[in-house]
Design an enzyme around this catalytic site. Structure first.
Site, PDB file in Angstrom:
ATOM      1  N   LYS A   1     -54.455   3.634 -37.159  1.00 32.04           N
ATOM      2  CA  LYS A   1     -53.915   2.307 -36.851  1.00 32.04           C
ATOM      3  C   LYS A   1     -52.996   2.363 -35.641  1.00 32.04           C
ATOM      4  O   LYS A   1     -52.406   3.394 -35.360  1.00 32.04           O
ATOM      5  CB  LYS A   1     -53.126   1.777 -38.052  1.00 32.04           C
ATOM      6  CG  LYS A   1     -54.004   1.499 -39.265  1.00 32.04           C
ATOM      7  CD  LYS A   1     -54.562   0.104 -39.183  1.00 32.04           C
ATOM      8  CE  LYS A   1     -55.529  -0.154 -40.304  1.00 32.04           C
ATOM      9  NZ  LYS A   1     -55.319  -1.367 -41.029  1.00 32.04           N
TER      10      LYS A   1
ATOM     11  N   CYS B   1     -31.501 -30.681 -50.440  1.00 30.99           N
ATOM     12  CA  CYS B   1     -32.925 -30.351 -50.323  1.00 30.99           C
ATOM     13  C   CYS B   1     -33.524 -31.148 -49.163  1.00 30.99           C
ATOM     14  O   CYS B   1     -33.358 -32.368 -49.101  1.00 30.99           O
ATOM     15  CB  CYS B   1     -33.645 -30.692 -51.626  1.00 30.99           C
ATOM     16  SG  CYS B   1     -35.445 -30.620 -51.465  1.00 30.99           S
TER      17      CYS B   1
ATOM     18  N   CYS C   1     -33.766 -26.006 -55.019  1.00 35.59           N
ATOM     19  CA  CYS C   1     -33.686 -27.440 -55.269  1.00 35.59           C
ATOM     20  C   CYS C   1     -33.876 -27.599 -56.775  1.00 35.59           C
ATOM     21  O   CYS C   1     -34.926 -27.254 -57.307  1.00 35.59           O
ATOM     22  CB  CYS C   1     -34.784 -28.182 -54.518  1.00 35.59           C
ATOM     23  SG  CYS C   1     -34.917 -29.896 -55.096  1.00 35.59           S
TER      24      CYS C   1
ATOM     25  N   CYS D   1     -38.939 -33.091 -57.552  1.00 33.57           N
ATOM     26  CA  CYS D   1     -38.917 -33.070 -56.076  1.00 33.57           C
ATOM     27  C   CYS D   1     -40.351 -33.059 -55.546  1.00 33.57           C
ATOM     28  O   CYS D   1     -41.147 -32.191 -55.926  1.00 33.57           O
ATOM     29  CB  CYS D   1     -38.166 -31.834 -55.603  1.00 33.57           C
ATOM     30  SG  CYS D   1     -38.337 -31.529 -53.837  1.00 33.57           S
TER      31      CYS D   1
ATOM     32  N   LEU E   1     -60.676   2.370 -46.319  1.00 34.80           N
ATOM     33  CA  LEU E   1     -60.164   3.535 -45.596  1.00 34.80           C
ATOM     34  C   LEU E   1     -58.675   3.710 -45.775  1.00 34.80           C
ATOM     35  O   LEU E   1     -57.917   2.745 -45.795  1.00 34.80           O
ATOM     36  CB  LEU E   1     -60.435   3.374 -44.099  1.00 34.80           C
ATOM     37  CG  LEU E   1     -61.875   3.433 -43.630  1.00 34.80           C
ATOM     38  CD1 LEU E   1     -61.958   3.074 -42.158  1.00 34.80           C
ATOM     39  CD2 LEU E   1     -62.445   4.820 -43.868  1.00 34.80           C
TER      40      LEU E   1
ATOM     41  N   CYS F   1     -36.044 -33.948 -50.952  1.00 36.88           N
ATOM     42  CA  CYS F   1     -35.597 -35.020 -51.847  1.00 36.88           C
ATOM     43  C   CYS F   1     -34.093 -35.299 -51.767  1.00 36.88           C
ATOM     44  O   CYS F   1     -33.584 -36.156 -52.477  1.00 36.88           O
ATOM     45  CB  CYS F   1     -36.004 -34.715 -53.287  1.00 36.88           C
ATOM     46  SG  CYS F   1     -35.062 -33.361 -54.009  1.00 36.88           S
TER      47      CYS F   1
ATOM     48  N   GLU G   1     -70.070  -4.454 -39.059  1.00 35.95           N
ATOM     49  CA  GLU G   1     -69.037  -5.471 -39.011  1.00 35.95           C
ATOM     50  C   GLU G   1     -69.519  -6.672 -38.197  1.00 35.95           C
ATOM     51  O   GLU G   1     -70.000  -6.515 -37.073  1.00 35.95           O
ATOM     52  CB  GLU G   1     -67.816  -4.826 -38.333  1.00 35.95           C
ATOM     53  CG  GLU G   1     -66.513  -5.473 -38.631  1.00 35.95           C
ATOM     54  CD  GLU G   1     -65.847  -5.015 -39.915  1.00 35.95           C
ATOM     55  OE1 GLU G   1     -66.407  -4.184 -40.663  1.00 35.95           O
ATOM     56  OE2 GLU G   1     -64.738  -5.530 -40.167  1.00 35.95           O
TER      57      GLU G   1
ATOM     58  N   LYS H   1     -62.386   0.579 -34.667  1.00 33.59           N
ATOM     59  CA  LYS H   1     -62.328  -0.095 -35.972  1.00 33.59           C
ATOM     60  C   LYS H   1     -62.380  -1.600 -35.695  1.00 33.59           C
ATOM     61  O   LYS H   1     -61.381  -2.204 -35.306  1.00 33.59           O
ATOM     62  CB  LYS H   1     -61.064   0.279 -36.737  1.00 33.59           C
ATOM     63  CG  LYS H   1     -61.052  -0.276 -38.152  1.00 33.59           C
ATOM     64  CD  LYS H   1     -59.934   0.361 -38.964  1.00 33.59           C
ATOM     65  CE  LYS H   1     -60.032   0.027 -40.448  1.00 33.59           C
ATOM     66  NZ  LYS H   1     -60.054  -1.380 -40.764  1.00 33.59           N
TER      67      LYS H   1
HETATM   68  S1  IVH Z   1     -66.511   3.312 -42.028  1.00 32.01           S
HETATM   69  C1  IVH Z   1     -66.899   4.941 -44.963  1.00 32.01           C
HETATM   70  N1  IVH Z   1     -66.401   2.594 -39.483  1.00 32.01           N
HETATM   71  O1  IVH Z   1     -62.986  -1.096 -41.909  1.00 32.01           O
HETATM   72  C2  IVH Z   1     -65.681   4.180 -44.965  1.00 32.01           C
HETATM   73  N2  IVH Z   1     -65.527   1.106 -41.114  1.00 32.01           N
HETATM   74  O2  IVH Z   1     -60.980  -0.180 -44.079  1.00 32.01           O
HETATM   75  C3  IVH Z   1     -65.679   2.772 -44.595  1.00 32.01           C
HETATM   76  N3  IVH Z   1     -64.635  -0.977 -40.199  1.00 32.01           N
HETATM   77  O3  IVH Z   1     -64.245  -2.900 -44.409  1.00 32.01           O
HETATM   78  C4  IVH Z   1     -66.487   2.317 -43.487  1.00 32.01           C
HETATM   79  N4  IVH Z   1     -65.066  -0.550 -38.079  1.00 32.01           N
HETATM   80  O4  IVH Z   1     -65.914  -2.763 -42.514  1.00 32.01           O
HETATM   81  C5  IVH Z   1     -66.124   2.256 -40.760  1.00 32.01           C
HETATM   82  N5  IVH Z   1     -66.392   2.101 -37.215  1.00 32.01           N
HETATM   83  C6  IVH Z   1     -66.103   1.742 -38.481  1.00 32.01           C
HETATM   84  C7  IVH Z   1     -65.489   0.520 -38.808  1.00 32.01           C
HETATM   85  C8  IVH Z   1     -65.210   0.242 -40.149  1.00 32.01           C
HETATM   86  C9  IVH Z   1     -64.568  -1.433 -38.930  1.00 32.01           C
HETATM   87  C10 IVH Z   1     -64.134  -1.697 -41.397  1.00 32.01           C
HETATM   88  C11 IVH Z   1     -65.088  -1.650 -42.547  1.00 32.01           C
HETATM   89  C12 IVH Z   1     -64.247  -1.664 -43.796  1.00 32.01           C
HETATM   90  C13 IVH Z   1     -62.886  -1.360 -43.274  1.00 32.01           C
HETATM   91  C14 IVH Z   1     -62.345  -0.154 -44.006  1.00 32.01           C
END
Ligand code: IVH
Length: 534
Positions: free
Chosen positions: A259, A353, A371, A376, A23, A356, A115, A57
């Protein structure tokens, strides 16, 4: 049947029927708006009516579960997105992973994506247990999840309380799913008996997404018993997703990770220590009063070099701001001014260092201190650790503490010494049983056949990373012809710059390096690159 498969020696590879994507990120509302603007330019106004599915996420390990006629047949890790590892016996031990999908008529063949994660409370408990047993602890729940998933003995995985949330369905038999929305797809997963993460929300427009994301960051996040690294915002209408497609075969345009702003906390700078790298570079780092940032405890932070410490005016004992954003090593931003308190003297790199005691040097115009002693033990340790590491010669079972043991016992002075080790010598060391000693010798032996590209990277030649090593190996094929090549010939390789060429040529002029290569040849390392076609 959840447990009972015999231990395996390694995992079979698994090629995903449809790639597992990654993503793109947005760290602000503005970036989300820009994302939507881009989508509208590509797929038109439909995007604005498609709605969004806002989801947590989960910060764990991505897996794909294949069901045939509703029965779990394969479970694999994400790997590089195209190919992962088949860890079916381990995934079967996870209670949240249904062995059979509920519901009347599941599709003939379907992949459930999601996940695997390790809950916070149980993670703490496991680490306490590992400490009691004198074993290595996991740095964070994500490492614990992916580590537990990749244990070769599934009966051990069964003792780890792994959990699972599904977030996607991929129909691999061509039959379309009846859902038209991502949010409906999550409902369907629940109907099948697959757990779906809480706090998901269908948002008609971005304004609702903003409100949701803010609540996530400021309220919801602290209530969760598992790690998240933000939210995921997906275009809800699957038809519009299809119109938008995938960028470069890697990232879907229709989803983006929202994020959190990087975490910053305050803590005390207890000490500044210096570590010797494999090139002899002296790396100062901070020892901090342990502090939690975004779900993991931080004790160390990199300080890069003396100039940086002086420029930031960091002194031992200061209250400092520390930042950790995602994967990166924690950074010290700077001291928090506390007027009226007496501070320590300015910090200076030691003259000798720390390992040594050789007087350190600093080259004109360079920020790093070195060093200069090639013998070493600190440098040796780092170069052997790097040599054995996963991206290099990949010697299983030869981690940092083992290397330290071998160097301290005087059994190994350079990487060539590894190839003389015998199991009987190892069994005299603490923590080695007959079996583990034999395994390590076998792993070292197996590394003899690593291709030239890995060996070149493993040697730790300055400026030669894995990519440059690969280019050099492909062009020159054998160690002998690379060694015979001049700086100009090396620099003529596409992708190899002047700095790398100079460093490689210098390496092959160095007496110690030449002797090392000769020793490795005598000890029967492969030293050539197989054909790209092979
Ligand atoms: S969608 C379709 N949904 O985030 C695009 N991914 O950076 C990718 N992840 O490794 C997957 N929660 O395992 C999606 N609700 C969620 C998620 C999710 C965690 C992880 C996913 C992937 C990473 C992508």
């Amino acid at each position: 049947r959840r447990v009972g498969a015999p231990p395996q020696s390694t995992f079979p590879k698994h090629t995903h029927a449809v790639p597992m994507l990654s993503l793109d990120n947005a760290i602000s509302d503005d970036e989300l708006r820009e994302w939507e603007e881009r989508l509208v330019r590509i797929a038109g106004e439909d995007v604005r009516h498609a709605g969004y599915s806002a989801e947590l996420k989960i910060d764990g390990a991505a897996v794909s579960l294949t069901y045939e006629d509703g029965i779990l047949v394969t479970g694999a890790t994400r790997g590089n997105g195209t190919q992962g590892e088949d860890v079916t016996p381990n995934l079967r031990t996870v209670r949240d992973v249904p062995l059979r999908l509920r519901g009347k008529k599941p599709p003939r063949r379907v992949e459930v994506r999601g996940e695997i994660y390790y809950p916070f409370d149980l993670f703490e408990r496991m680490n306490e247990e590992l400490v009691r047993r004198g074993e290595k602890v996991f740095a964070n729940p994500r490492n614990a999840a992916s580590g537990s998933l990749r244990l070769l003995d599934s009966s051990v995985t069964a003792t780890r309380p792994l959990r699972f949330f599904g977030y996607g369905i991929v129909a691999t038999d061509g039959a379309p799913l009846t859902c038209t929305l991502q949010s409906e797809l999550l409902d369907l997963l629940e109907e099948w008996g697959v757990p779906v993460a809480p706090h998901r929300r269908r948002c008609p427009s971005l304004n609702e997404v903003f409100a949701w994301a803010h609540r996530l960051e400021n309220e919801i996040r602290s209530t969760l018993n598992f790690a998240i690294d933000g939210g995921v915002v997906k275009v809800d209408a699957i038809a519009v997703q299809t119109d938008l497609g995938v960028v470069g075969g890697r990232e879907p345009r229709w989803a983006i990770a929202r994020k959190f702003a990087p975490d910053i906390v305050e803590t005390r700078l207890l000490e500044i220590r210096v570590n010797v790298g494999r090139t002899g570079a002296l790396n100062p780092y901070a020892v901090l009063q342990p502090v939690e940032i975004g779900g993991t405890t931080v004790t160390y932070a990199t300080l890069h070099n003396e100039d940086l410490i002086v420029r930031k005016d960091l002194r031992i004992g200061d209250l400092v701001q520390v930042k950790r954003a995602g994967e990166v090593i924690p950074q010290v931003i700077g001291p928090v001014p506390t007027p009226g308190t007496r501070r320590e003297r300015e910090w200076r790199m030691p003259n000798r260092c720390p390992v040594c005691r050789t007087p350190v040097v600093r080259h004109e115009g360079e920020a790093m201190h070195f060093c200069p002693n090639v013998a070493c033990p600190g440098r040796q340790l780092e170069s052997i650790r790097h040599f054995a590491s996963k991206g290099a010669m990949d010697i299983q079972g030869l981690g940092e503490s083992r290397v330290e043991q071998l160097v301290q016992a005087g059994l190994v002075h350079d990487v060539a010494d590894l190839y003389l080790l015998e199991a009987e010598q190892l069994t005299t060391l603490e923590g080695f049983a007959d079996r583990s000693a034999e395994q390590l010798v076998a792993a070292i032996d197996a590394s003899r056949s690593q291709p030239l590209s890995r060996l070149l990277f493993a040697l730790g030649i300055r400026h030669v990373g894995a990519a440059a090593a690969e280019l050099l190996a492909r062009r020159f094929r054998t160690m002998a012809s690379l060694r015979a090549a001049g700086e100009e010939e090396i620099g003529a390789v596409h992708g190899i710059g002047e700095v790398i060429a100079q460093s490689v040529a210098e390496f092959f002029r160095d007496q110690v390096a030449r002797a090392l290569i000769d020793k490795l040849a005598v000890r029967k390392l492969t030293m050539d690159e197989p054909d790209a076609a092979a």
